[in-house]
Write an enzyme that holds these catalytic residues in place. Structure first.
Site, PDB file in Angstrom:
ATOM      1  N   SER B 550       0.831  -1.215   0.000  1.00  0.00           N
ATOM      2  CA  SER B 550       0.000   0.000   0.000  1.00  0.00           C
ATOM      3  C   SER B 550       0.860   1.259   0.000  1.00  0.00           C
ATOM      4  CB  SER B 550      -0.936   0.031   1.221  1.00  0.00           C
ATOM      5  OG  SER B 550      -1.700  -1.138   1.283  1.00  0.00           O
ATOM      6  N   LYS B 747      -3.040   8.501   2.005  1.00  0.00           N
ATOM      7  CA  LYS B 747      -2.126   7.411   2.336  1.00  0.00           C
ATOM      8  C   LYS B 747      -2.655   6.115   1.745  1.00  0.00           C
ATOM      9  CE  LYS B 747      -3.720   7.246   7.177  1.00  0.00           C
ATOM     10  NZ  LYS B 747      -3.296   7.229   8.568  1.00  0.00           N
ATOM     11  N   GLY B 748      -1.957   5.029   1.969  1.00  0.00           N
ATOM     12  CA  GLY B 748      -2.281   3.784   1.284  1.00  0.00           C
ATOM     13  C   GLY B 748      -3.523   3.101   1.825  1.00  0.00           C
ATOM     14  N   VAL B 749      -4.138   2.245   0.988  1.00  0.00           N
ATOM     15  CA  VAL B 749      -5.387   1.598   1.397  1.00  0.00           C
ATOM     16  C   VAL B 749      -5.534   0.174   0.859  1.00  0.00           C
ATOM     17  CG1 VAL B 749      -6.703   2.529  -0.551  1.00  0.00           C
ATOM     18  CG2 VAL B 749      -7.894   1.974   1.562  1.00  0.00           C
ATOM     19  N   GLY B 750      -4.659  -0.248  -0.048  1.00  0.00           N
ATOM     20  CA  GLY B 750      -4.858  -1.522  -0.747  1.00  0.00           C
ATOM     21  C   GLY B 750      -4.980  -2.729   0.163  1.00  0.00           C
ATOM     22  N   GLU B 751      -4.289  -2.709   1.287  1.00  0.00           N
ATOM     23  CA  GLU B 751      -4.301  -3.877   2.169  1.00  0.00           C
ATOM     24  C   GLU B 751      -5.227  -3.710   3.365  1.00  0.00           C
ATOM     25  OE1 GLU B 751       0.467  -4.766   1.831  1.00  0.00           O
ATOM     26  OE2 GLU B 751      -0.250  -3.132   3.067  1.00  0.00           O
TER      27      GLU B 751
END
Lengths: 163, 798
Positions: B550, B747-751
């Site tokens: 992410s 910020k990241g979100v994929g996981e």
């Protein structure tokens, strides 16, 4: 030896006459990819369980990774590439775009073709009908909620185009 | 000498850009734009490397080990070579004529391109057959005879650390790429590839002061990615001394570096390109087939393709199975005062990125809680299983499974509401995490509030009747985005004013092309749809660490923002000269530069003004490397362990059939703290997609082994979630508090959506029927056995 039994098949592919020289053990997906450059039907699980390889033969969806190419001799074959009309998307494809019914997109052609089958049989499908009809197609990205929305949007759009 | 408009790009800019401080209304960021590649994905034309065919290419079929641990006595390829159409059979001996030390891997150089002397897991590549016809290659691969002298295998991650256990590798070979692992060089006689610790406060003292102590051991089985586009790589010679690799990789920059290292070539002789990936989830990271396909192409001087089948993917990379022992001391008021966690990570036969998974997830194993005394130990363990690597969240869901189940156990035994128990303990901004890094930009309270609202937590629920019982559960989890890493982006403006964005972030379904285009468009004042995103090609697109963890939205997003700001600054200078004004007065929007007096020049006109015709390029560049301080080896302490924290929570309502043990999840809510969503619809789809994937890992997905052999290596026997498994009420919610250093706050979100699902469901199970299951997945059999045992009428053993 593996290449002994070859034959020529003739069929209709996305509305046009086609022929191919095939080995008897070759699958429909292999032949569509190798001889026609059509990659919309694609092998993933290799067991007819995920639906990525879906093609429509004589109006019925088949698993192209199991379905022998020899069987389409004389048949009418439609792939996802046969749906759009000179670059203009079919209403089902358009619905998958507007509802974003996919993520990586690998399984999407299979879902699009199965939706076409579904809507032929149930033009106004319920949630249950959608889920049951599409239960043979898998999506590892799990875009299922958006796929269901896309199916409903497609049904609506097709219904309004019939009015 | 042409005039230079290039402004030096700040290489480690952390402060938000000037433009953001003025906080103009956002036009492109925050819109749920359909993916840029939508059309190609619905008409079958989207490019995947699995479908690439090169003229004159050979297909490779791998001959794989049939035993988990053995010395190779001999390899006899004569029957395979005798088959008509077989071009070559390649073994490690052939590879070594080209690459004297053919061991690869990101963390350890422990994995041979083809097995040398020994095999260490069932499915390990021993030889490869090349033929123009894949069917011929397949049949010939079956005719390669390999004679083995069996060695004792070890499969259990805890047993493998005990004295006397069979040793998988004679000595450790850290790669040197990660400074955190260098100290392990030449360690021998152990299966522990890495032991990483975190010490915070005094855990013994904490336990002594605690009113109650809880101790449990939790397990997660092995599962796998099952990417629908199977792993695939092709290699072809490029000129007299170069090589091109086409590969379904999440990390093209790393592939180039590692293949170059193996060959002893400079990086500029190896070109690595990707297309869309039909799913990644961590399966396509680092090196998978690339070293093998490169060696094959160079040995036979022809293009070579190796495409795996779904079955082979089960023997290529898995998620880590893990055993987690967790001990917690609590005061009567529900405050956690000490927590000790020991985690054994089953890394399989080769390290892949396993040691980093162990360390990076391991240091979060006490949870997002403010606990004064913490001791964490993590063992990355070699076994004779297929290699384990990253799977959407590294190892986070394994440790969340342990601490969130145990938190529920504690809350229940203290009679405190589970949500309230978490509220009393959460780690708030400004407080130190166990690593010493201060928590910032993390909205855990808000995640809990949203879960509570969505679940109507204060209202009672229908508990069911007869054999069907209902319950609900909640869990939260967090992750520290990995560090240190770098992303580089290039924004290229063409002579007519159209723009191309070059970056090596791989779009594997997460929508990065669209998100990056939105960030570039927002910065440049152009429309997202007008930006073309160039897919990774190391000859063209600049370096990126990888598409993983992410990290892309934050790292590459910042690099893209900087590149676009650089290009914009150059265009503004051209405009200022042409309009005879100051750059400060000008604004970029609607594809033009506009002055306060209303005069405007389109970007195309600016290029024309600069180059005298439709010509030239304006190239903006951005490089982003957030700060990181390597943790102390003994204590795991670091003032800056991560660029950002990812927070998540999930809540589930379930029905349990007490006669069959079957769980039906009726409602699943996933809440993610995303900073700011660049594309809210895509972010929610990622949360729901991850939540559904983890639902599979919770209820039924499990690789089953018999003496190292995967006995369910197909989608017929290894079931993944289908449309009928979807909870009736599945929803995702975004918590948006802009991160001060994220691109536009993102910020990241994929996981994120993976973290909390399993314990939320297990906690709901306990709420429904009062049984606590410590091992994933929660299969009907396991649930039924637990229910029957709790009623003192246990089922017979198998």
């Amino acid at each position: 030896m593996m290449n002994e039994a070859r034959r020529t098949i003739r069929f209709t592919l996305n509305g046009r006459a086609a022929s191919a020289n095939i080995a008897v053990y070759e699958t429909l997906v292999e032949v569509l990819q190798r001889d026609f450059g059509l990659f919309g039907g694609r092998e993933s699980c290799g067991q007819g369980l995920c639906g990525c390889c879906t093609a429509v033969v004589n109006g019925a969806a088949v698993s192209g990774c199991l379905y022998l190419a020899a069987f389409v001799d004389g048949a009418d074959v439609v792939t996802v590439e046969g749906l759009a009309d000179r670059g203009v998307l079919h209403p089902i494809q358009q619905a998958f775009v507007s509802e974003s019914g996919f993520q990586c997109g690998y399984c999407t052609p299979g879902f699009v073709l199965m939706t076409e089958q579904l809507l032929k049989r149930y033009p106004h499908p319920t949630d249950d009908e959608i889920r049951h009809y599409l239960s043979g197609n898998l999506c590892r990205c799990a875009a299922y909620p958006d796929i269901i929305k896309a199916v409903k949007a497609a049904a609506k759009s097709l219904a309004s185009s019939r009015d | 000498m042409p005039a230079r408009f290039t402004e030096p790009a700040d290489t480690t800019v952390e402060a938000p850009s000037k433009a953001r401080r003025k906080a103009p209304a956002l036009r492109e960021v925050g819109r749920s734009i359909p993916r840029l590649e939508s059309h190609a994905k619905v008409d079958g034309s989207a490019e995947y490397i699995y479908h690439l065919r090169l003229p004159g290419m050979l297909q490779g079929k791998i001959c794989r080990s049939t035993v988990p641990h053995a010395r190779i006595v001999r390899i006899d390829a004569s029957a395979a070579l005798a088959m008509e159409g077989v071009h070559a059979v390649i073994t490690a001996d052939d590879i070594r004529t080209l690459i004297p030390d053919p061991y690869y891997g990101p963390a350890f150089h422990d994995q041979p391109i083809l097995a040398i002397d020994k095999v260490r897991y069932v499915g390990e590549p021993v030889a490869i057959v090349l033929a123009a016809d894949l069917h011929v290659a397949e049949e010939a691969a079956d005719r390669v005879v390999v004679e083995y002298e069996p060695l004792l295998p070890v499969f259990d991650e805890v047993a493998a650390t005990k004295p006397g256990a069979p040793i998988v590798h004679d000595f450790l070979r850290p790669s040197g790429m990660f400074p955190d692992l260098k100290h392990l060089k030449d360690r021998s006689g152990t299966n522990v590839a890495l032991d990483a610790r975190v010490l915070h406060g005094n855990v013994e003292k904490g336990f002594a002061e605690a009113d109650l102590i809880f101790e449990n051991v939790f397990r997660s089985g092995k599962v796998m990615h099952a990417t629908f586009e199977p792993i695939v790589s092709l290699a072809e010679l490029n000129g007299s001394n170069g090589l091109t690799i086409h590969t379904s990789s999440q990390s093209p920059s790393y592939v180039r570096a590692e293949v170059s290292r193996l060959l002893g070539w400079p990086e500029n002789r190896v070109r690595v390109r990707t297309a869309f990936l039909g799913g990644g989830f961590g399966a396509k990271l680092y090196i998978k087939l690339e070293a093998l396909v490169a060696a094959c192409a160079l040995l036979v001087r022809k293009p070579v393709r190796i495409g795996l089948t779904m079955e082979e993917q089960f023997y290529t990379i898995t998620k880590h199975g893990a055993t987690v022992r967790i001990k917690t001391g609590v005061a009567k008021d529900g405050r956690m005062v000490a927590r000790e966690v020991e985690t054994w990570w089953n890394g399989g036969a080769y390290a892949d990125i396993g040691p980093r998974v162990s360390q990076k997830s391991g240091f979060t194993a006490a949870g997002p809680y403010d606990i004064e005394n913490v001791s964490l130990a993590n063992y990355a363990v070699y076994t004779n299983d297929p290699p384990a690597g990253a799977l959407r969240g590294f190892g986070i869901s394994q440790v969340v499974w342990a601490y969130e189940c145990q938190n529920d156990i504690i809350a229940r035994s203290l009679g405190i509401d589970p949500l309230e128990f978490r509220r009393r303990n959460i780690l708030r901004n400004g407080r130190p995490h166990a690593t010493g890094t201060i928590m910032t930009n993390a909205e855990i309270d808000e995640v809990l509030n949203r879960l509570s609202d969505r679940m109507k937590w204060d209202a009672p629920i229908d508990r069911g009747a007869g054999p069907i019982r209902r319950g609900r559960g909640v869990a939260i989890g967090f992750k520290a985005c990995i560090a240190p890493t770098t992303s580089v982006a290039v924004m290229n403006v063409y002579g007519d004013g159209s723009c191309c964005l070059s970056c090596s972030t791989v779009d594997m379904g997460q929508g990065s092309d669209t998100a990056m285009a939105q960030i570039a468009a927002e910065t440049m004042g152009i429309s997202t749809e007008s930006v073309r995103v160039v897919h990774p090609d190391t000859d063209v697109t600049p370096y990126d660490m990888a598409t993983l963890g992410s990290r892309s939205t934050y790292h590459m997003g910042n690099a893209v923002r900087l590149a676009a700001e650089d290009a914009r600054a150059q265009l503004l200078r051209i405009a200022a000269a042409a309009l005879e004004t100051d750059t400060e007065e000008l604004e970029c929007r609607e594809g033009a530069v506009i002055s306060p007096s209303g005069s405007r020049m389109t970007i195309g006109e600016l290029m024309h003004a600069r180059f005298g015709m439709q010509a030239g390029n304006v190239i903006g560049m951005g490089t982003f490397t957030p700060p990181y301080v390597k943790p102390d080896l003994q204590t795991g302490q670091s003032p800056q362990i991560t660029p950002f924290w990812m927070l998540a929570g999930a809540a589930a309502e379930i029905e349990v059939d007490t006669e069959t043990g079957r769980i039906r999840v009726t409602k699943l809510v996933n809440v993610g703290d995303v900073g700011r969503a660049i594309n809210p619809a895509i972010a929610k789809r990622q949360l729901n997609g991850a939540g559904t994937m983890q639902l599979g890992f919770t209820l039924f997905e499990e690789m089953r082994f018999n003496e190292g052999q995967v006995i369910n290596a197909s989608l017929a026997d290894y079931k993944i979630p289908g449309i009928l498994d979807l909870p009736e009420d599945l929803s995702a919610e975004l918590v948006e508090f802009p991160h001060e250093h994220g691109p536009f706050g993102a910020k990241g979100v994929g996981e994120t959506g993976m973290f909390s699902v399993s314990p939320a469901i297990a906690n709901a199970l306990c709420d429904a029927v009062g049984v606590r299951i410590l091992e994933l997945p929660l299969t009907p059999e396991r649930v039924l056995r637990a229910i029957r045992a709790s009623e003192n009428r246990p089922l017979d053993n198998e």
